[in-house]
Design an enzyme around this catalytic site. Structure first.
Site, short mmCIF file in Angstrom:
data_model
loop_
_atom_site.label_atom_id
_atom_site.label_comp_id
_atom_site.label_asym_id
_atom_site.label_seq_id
_atom_site.Cartn_x
_atom_site.Cartn_y
_atom_site.Cartn_z
N LYS A 234 0.83 -1.22 0.00
CA LYS A 234 0.00 0.00 0.00
C LYS A 234 0.86 1.26 0.00
CE LYS A 234 -2.42 2.76 3.43
NZ LYS A 234 -1.34 3.34 4.22
N ASN A 235 1.84 1.32 0.89
CA ASN A 235 2.58 2.57 1.02
C ASN A 235 3.55 2.82 -0.13
OD1 ASN A 235 1.10 3.27 3.21
ND2 ASN A 235 2.63 2.70 4.74
N CYS B 234 -5.30 8.56 8.35
CA CYS B 234 -5.49 8.10 9.73
C CYS B 234 -5.07 9.18 10.72
CB CYS B 234 -4.65 6.85 9.98
SG CYS B 234 -5.20 5.42 9.06
N1 EPU Z 1 7.01 14.41 10.57
C1 EPU Z 1 7.25 15.73 10.82
N2 EPU Z 1 7.28 16.60 9.77
C2 EPU Z 1 7.07 16.19 8.48
C3 EPU Z 1 6.84 14.84 8.24
C4 EPU Z 1 6.81 13.96 9.31
O1 EPU Z 1 7.43 16.14 11.96
O2 EPU Z 1 7.12 17.04 7.58
C5 EPU Z 1 7.01 13.42 11.68
C6 EPU Z 1 5.67 12.73 11.84
O3 EPU Z 1 4.78 13.49 12.64
C7 EPU Z 1 6.08 11.43 12.48
C8 EPU Z 1 7.43 11.13 11.84
O4 EPU Z 1 7.91 12.38 11.35
O5 EPU Z 1 6.25 11.56 13.85
C9 EPU Z 1 7.42 10.13 10.71
O6 EPU Z 1 6.45 10.51 9.73
P1 EPU Z 1 6.55 10.12 8.19
O7 EPU Z 1 6.57 11.38 7.39
O8 EPU Z 1 7.65 9.14 7.99
O9 EPU Z 1 5.16 9.43 7.97
P2 EPU Z 1 4.27 9.49 6.69
O10 EPU Z 1 5.13 9.56 5.48
O11 EPU Z 1 3.21 10.51 6.84
C10 EPU Z 1 4.28 6.92 6.31
C11 EPU Z 1 3.25 5.86 6.15
C12 EPU Z 1 2.61 5.59 7.49
C13 EPU Z 1 3.67 5.18 8.48
C14 EPU Z 1 4.75 6.25 8.56
C15 EPU Z 1 5.92 5.88 9.44
C16 EPU Z 1 2.48 6.28 3.92
C17 EPU Z 1 1.40 6.74 3.03
N3 EPU Z 1 2.25 6.32 5.21
O12 EPU Z 1 3.60 8.08 6.76
O13 EPU Z 1 1.73 4.50 7.27
O14 EPU Z 1 3.10 5.01 9.74
O15 EPU Z 1 5.28 6.51 7.24
O16 EPU Z 1 6.52 4.72 8.99
O17 EPU Z 1 3.52 5.84 3.45
C18 EPU Z 1 -0.13 3.14 7.67
O18 EPU Z 1 0.22 2.48 6.69
O19 EPU Z 1 -1.03 2.77 8.47
C19 EPU Z 1 0.52 4.41 7.93
C20 EPU Z 1 0.02 5.33 8.74
#
Ligand code: EPU
Length: 428
Positions: free
Chosen positions: A22-23, A116
């Site tokens: 998915k991701n 989410c």
């Molecule tokens: N963060 C910041 N600033 C940013 C971006 C992130 O402070 O600009 C923080 C977030 O708040 C968090 C951490 O950095 O504490 C990691 O966030 P990340 O950006 O890595 O998460 P994401 O890209 O929004 C993806 C997955 C999530 C998964 C996270 C962590 C996708 C679409 N989503 O989210 O997946 O939990 O990485 O591995 O790729 C899920 O599949 O259920 C899901 C939520």
């Protein structure tokens, strides 16, 4: 609207095939915007997030054709159509339209992403990256406006290791002028998958999968064919289910190295797991031992498996401490597990699980995707029937979950909700 019912106590046996990640999918689809001819992506999971993104690609002028698990995307007629509202708000990953549209059209208008709710999820690092490449970024009435006269390669250090920011900056930088270096980049397998697609399109990317990614901008990207990697979180979820309620379960189409932190913890608990090249065999062993877990950035224990793993810990003997360092508020499943008789308390950013306790079926609500997976794990082990609402979250990320589990011998089925149940749910 439907709910999911699970009659617990039935042993799982047999083989389950894992779908595409998915991701990865949610980034690969927007990445296709950057090409000037047809992109074919194979092995996509059958989940609502993929459907939503496919529709979004059509909204901006793309032609999207679904043939089984393969999507044929023709991006040649796409335009920089603003997407301030509507579908874009359904999932968080629509933020990849920012990087991809900025990269191709030098402009984009994207409604602030939904997805989410796991506590605050800022996108400041994405914005910092776009700005470093030369974009002007403003936030107007809940939508992000991005515009650049020209994108120029830059050296970008991420203050927080972020999957989304790493991929988004890659998308914006592949067609920028000159060299971009992303430092403190995230290292998830999904990032490598996106880099592989972009490279097949003609991009020049080195170091994906390490914490320094170097991109040499190119003028043109062309169509290609790409096969997606298997979903390590789906695979991990079924491995946890097998540990919870399996007799002998074969998890097929998995890259075991992607799951190392989970497999190590399961073995520490006493679960027997055999690793093949693309398969895992999970056996029923003796009683499970408690373990502590702390989620970390990749290759640490993934936050996305924390919730399903917590449900499994209710079966382990002793006290386990679960700490999520990525999303400190990712504990919405705990109250629901408690309704099922779990003994868990949340204290200072950790969940403390005491086991073993016999879980009991109850009416519970999935507040987010992985909370939903956690409730299914619990439902499989529980005595009686567990009724799970909030199915729309589960359908965003798990392909055919009821069918896959039924094939393993679980008693799980969907039912339409009555008007009264829907009203009750909405008033909660
Ligand atoms: N963060 C910041 N600033 C940013 C971006 C992130 O402070 O600009 C923080 C977030 O708040 C968090 C951490 O950095 O504490 C990691 O966030 P990340 O950006 O890595 O998460 P994401 O890209 O929004 C993806 C997955 C999530 C998964 C996270 C962590 C996708 C679409 N989503 O989210 O997946 O939990 O990485 O591995 O790729 C899920 O599949 O259920 C899901 C939520």
């Amino acid at each position: 609207m439907q709910k999911l019912l699970v009659e617990g106590g039935h042993l799982l046996n047999g083989k389950v095939r894992i779908s595409g990640a998915k991701n990865s999918a949610v980034a690969l689809l927007p990445a296709s915007i950057l090409a000037d001819s047809k992109v074919i992506i194979e092995g996509l999971p059958d989940i609502s997030d993929v459907d939503t993104l496919g529709h979004l690609l059509e909204e901006i002028g793309g032609t999207v054709e679904k043939r089984g698990q393969t999507l044929h995307i023709d991006p040649s007629q796409m335009t920089a159509m603003p997407l301030p509202n509507g579908r874009v708000k359904k999932l968080r990953a629509s933020y990849y339209f920012m990087g991809a549209m900025l990269g191709r059209f030098k402009e984009a208008v994207i409604g602030l992403p939904g997805g989410c709710y796991l506590g605050p999820r800022p996108i400041d690092q994405h914005i910092k990256g776009f700005e470093a490449l030369g974009a002007k970024v403003t936030n107007e009435q809940g939508a992000i406006y991005l515009r650049a006269d020209e994108l120029t390669g830059a050296r970008i250090y991420l203050d927080v290791v972020s999957v989304g920011a790493t991929i988004n900056i890659m998308l914006a930088a592949v067609k920028a002028k000159g060299k971009t270096i992303i430092e403190n980049a995230a290292r998830e397998p999904e990032i490598i998958d996106v880099a592989t697609l972009l490279t097949s399109m003609g991009a020049k990317i080195k170091g994906a999968g390490t914490d320094v990614i170097r991109i040499e901008g190119v003028q043109e990207l062309t169509g290609c064919m790409h096969t997606i990697i298997p979903d390590r979180i789906e695979a991990g979820t079924y491995t946890i289910m097998a540990a919870a309620q399996g007799e002998k379960v074969l998890i097929d189409n998995v890259i075991p190295q992607h799951l190392e932190p989970l497999l190590a913890k399961l073995r520490e608990m006493g679960v027997q797991i055999e690793e093949g090249e693309e398969q895992l065999l999970v056996h029923r062993g003796g009683p499970l031992k408690s373990v502590d877990i702390k989620t970390l950035v990749h290759p640490g224990f993934p936050t996305d498996l924390q919730q399903p793993f917590t449900a499994l810990l209710t079966k382990a003997t002793g006290t386990s401490v679960v700490t999520d360092t990525i999303y400190q508020a990712r504990f919405k499943h705990i109250d629901e597990l408690r309704r099922m008789n779990a003994q868990i308390k949340v204290e200072g950013g950790s969940a403390i699980v005491t086991g073993p306790v016999p879980l009991e079926g109850a009416k519970v609500k999935a507040s987010d995707l992985r909370a939903g997976a956690s409730l299914i794990v619990a439902g499989l082990m529980a005595k009686g029937i567990t009724e799970i609402t909030g199915l729309e979250h589960i359908d965003r990320g798990y392909s055919q979950i009821a069918e896959k589990l039924s094939n393993l011998g679980a008693h799980i089925w969907r039912e339409d909700m009555t008007e009264k149940e829907i009203t009750q749910l909405q008033n909660l």
